[in-house]
Design an enzyme around this catalytic site. Structure first.
Site, PDB file in Angstrom:
ATOM      1  N   HIS A   1       1.431   0.895 -12.985  1.00 57.28           N
ATOM      2  CA  HIS A   1       2.221  -0.277 -13.374  1.00 57.28           C
ATOM      3  C   HIS A   1       3.701   0.081 -13.286  1.00 57.28           C
ATOM      4  O   HIS A   1       4.104   1.167 -13.731  1.00 57.28           O
ATOM      5  CB  HIS A   1       1.841  -0.704 -14.794  1.00 57.28           C
TER       6      HIS A   1
ATOM      7  N   ASN B   1      -4.923   2.776 -13.064  1.00 54.60           N
ATOM      8  CA  ASN B   1      -4.030   1.738 -12.529  1.00 54.60           C
ATOM      9  C   ASN B   1      -2.591   2.234 -12.635  1.00 54.60           C
ATOM     10  O   ASN B   1      -2.259   3.013 -13.520  1.00 54.60           O
ATOM     11  CB  ASN B   1      -4.178   0.444 -13.337  1.00 54.60           C
TER      12      ASN B   1
ATOM     13  N   GLY C   1       0.781  -1.233   0.000  1.00 61.08           N
ATOM     14  CA  GLY C   1       0.000   0.000   0.000  1.00 61.08           C
ATOM     15  C   GLY C   1       0.812   1.282   0.000  1.00 61.08           C
ATOM     16  O   GLY C   1       0.294   2.334   0.392  1.00 61.08           O
ATOM     17  N   SER C   2       2.073   1.230  -0.484  1.00 60.37           N
ATOM     18  CA  SER C   2       2.833   2.489  -0.488  1.00 60.37           C
ATOM     19  C   SER C   2       2.240   3.487  -1.495  1.00 60.37           C
ATOM     20  O   SER C   2       2.272   4.700  -1.264  1.00 60.37           O
ATOM     21  CB  SER C   2       4.322   2.248  -0.764  1.00 60.37           C
TER      22      SER C   2
HETATM   23  C1  GAR Z   1       3.721  -1.263  -7.282  1.00 65.01           C
HETATM   24  O1  GAR Z   1       5.027  -1.294  -7.764  1.00 65.01           O
HETATM   25  C2  GAR Z   1       2.730  -1.304  -8.430  1.00 65.01           C
HETATM   26  O2  GAR Z   1       3.142  -0.592  -9.552  1.00 65.01           O
HETATM   27  C3  GAR Z   1       2.683  -2.783  -8.730  1.00 65.01           C
HETATM   28  O3  GAR Z   1       2.674  -3.382  -7.456  1.00 65.01           O
HETATM   29  C4  GAR Z   1       3.399  -2.550  -6.529  1.00 65.01           C
HETATM   30  C5  GAR Z   1       2.506  -2.297  -5.341  1.00 65.01           C
HETATM   31  O4  GAR Z   1       3.206  -1.632  -4.325  1.00 65.01           O
HETATM   32  N1  GAR Z   1       1.537  -3.116  -9.502  1.00 65.01           N
HETATM   33  C6  GAR Z   1       1.567  -4.012 -10.494  1.00 65.01           C
HETATM   34  O5  GAR Z   1       2.543  -4.665 -10.775  1.00 65.01           O
HETATM   35  C7  GAR Z   1       0.238  -4.154 -11.223  1.00 65.01           C
HETATM   36  N2  GAR Z   1       0.438  -4.797 -12.481  1.00 65.01           N
HETATM   37  P1  GAR Z   1       2.431  -0.890  -3.148  1.00 65.01           P
HETATM   38  O6  GAR Z   1       1.421  -1.897  -2.578  1.00 65.01           O
HETATM   39  O7  GAR Z   1       3.513  -0.559  -2.178  1.00 65.01           O
HETATM   40  O8  GAR Z   1       1.759   0.302  -3.729  1.00 65.01           O
END
Ligand code: GAR
Length: 199
Positions: free
Chosen positions: A111, A109, A12-13
């Site tokens: 990515h 979204n 969840g950052s």
């Molecule tokens: C992030 O790097 C996001 O871009 C990626 O998951 C991570 C979540 O981090 N999402 C994907 O790869 C979607 N295809 P977070 O929970 O710390 O925000």
């Protein structure tokens, strides 16, 4: 004030960066996060949201007989909080057609790569950075795009390039890309809110 709902699965950052931007960044006075939905009861993002006193909800797919009833419950939650914008922030599921249709041009979204490169099914989180490092790319980055019913194919709203250094590991690259994500996601939300209010 626009209402944002954030869908998460993990740390969840990105959700935190959106919340922070509504408190002291580009979204201050413009938007607030009203609901955080997780598909994973263990997601640290839920703890973060609770600390911020944001309403949370958790829907785990294993308790549903099919995707449609699962997505219907999420849609109900989004409607009940009157979300204007839905942000997928490390949400590791495809969003159902019923949700996409209910929020045209309002589901975003993030990515961790320069789409259309390194997107698609199976390309998420650390898999992306492993593939980028393995391919010997000298650039990677972050992309915010509209969500559609496929993986990572919706039109692009914002991108930021990040250098891939000679001695980068997938972990060091992920860290640098994440910093770019935290910057461009709130900016992309602002761009969409501003555009919508001009229409
Ligand atoms: C992030 O790097 C996001 O871009 C990626 O998951 C991570 C979540 O981090 N999402 C994907 O790869 C979607 N295809 P977070 O929970 O710390 O925000």
């Amino acid at each position: 004030m626009k209402k944002i709902a954030v869908l998460v699965s993990g740390g969840g950052s990105n959700m935190q960066s959106i919340v922070d931007s509504t408190k002291k960044g580009v979204l201050k006075g413009i938007a607030k996060v009203v609901l955080v939905i997780s598909n994973n009861v263990c997601a640290y993002a839920l703890e973060r949201a609770e600390k911020e006193k944001i309403k949370t909800a958790c829907f785990e797919r294993k308790y549903y007989s099919d995707d449609r009833s699962y997505d219907n419950d999420i849609l109900r939650a989004l409607k009940s909080c009157e979300a204007d914008i839905v942000c997928l922030a490390g949400y590791m599921r495809i969003v159902g057609k019923n949700i996409i249709d209910a929020y045209p041009g309002r589901i975003l979204n993030i990515h961790p790569a320069l789409l259309p490169k390194y997107g698609g099914k199976g390309m998420y989180g650390h898999h992306v950075h492993e593939a980028v490092v393995k391919a010997g790319e000298c650039k990677s980055g972050a992309t915010v795009h509209f969500a559609d019913e496929n993986y990572d194919t919706g039109s692009i709203i914002a991108q930021q390039e990040v250098d891939v250094l000679k001695d980068d590991t997938p972990q060091t690259l992920a860290k640098r890309v994440l910093e770019a994500e935290h910057k461009i996601y709130p900016e992309a939300i602002l761009k969409i809110i501003t555009k919508k209010s001009e229409e």
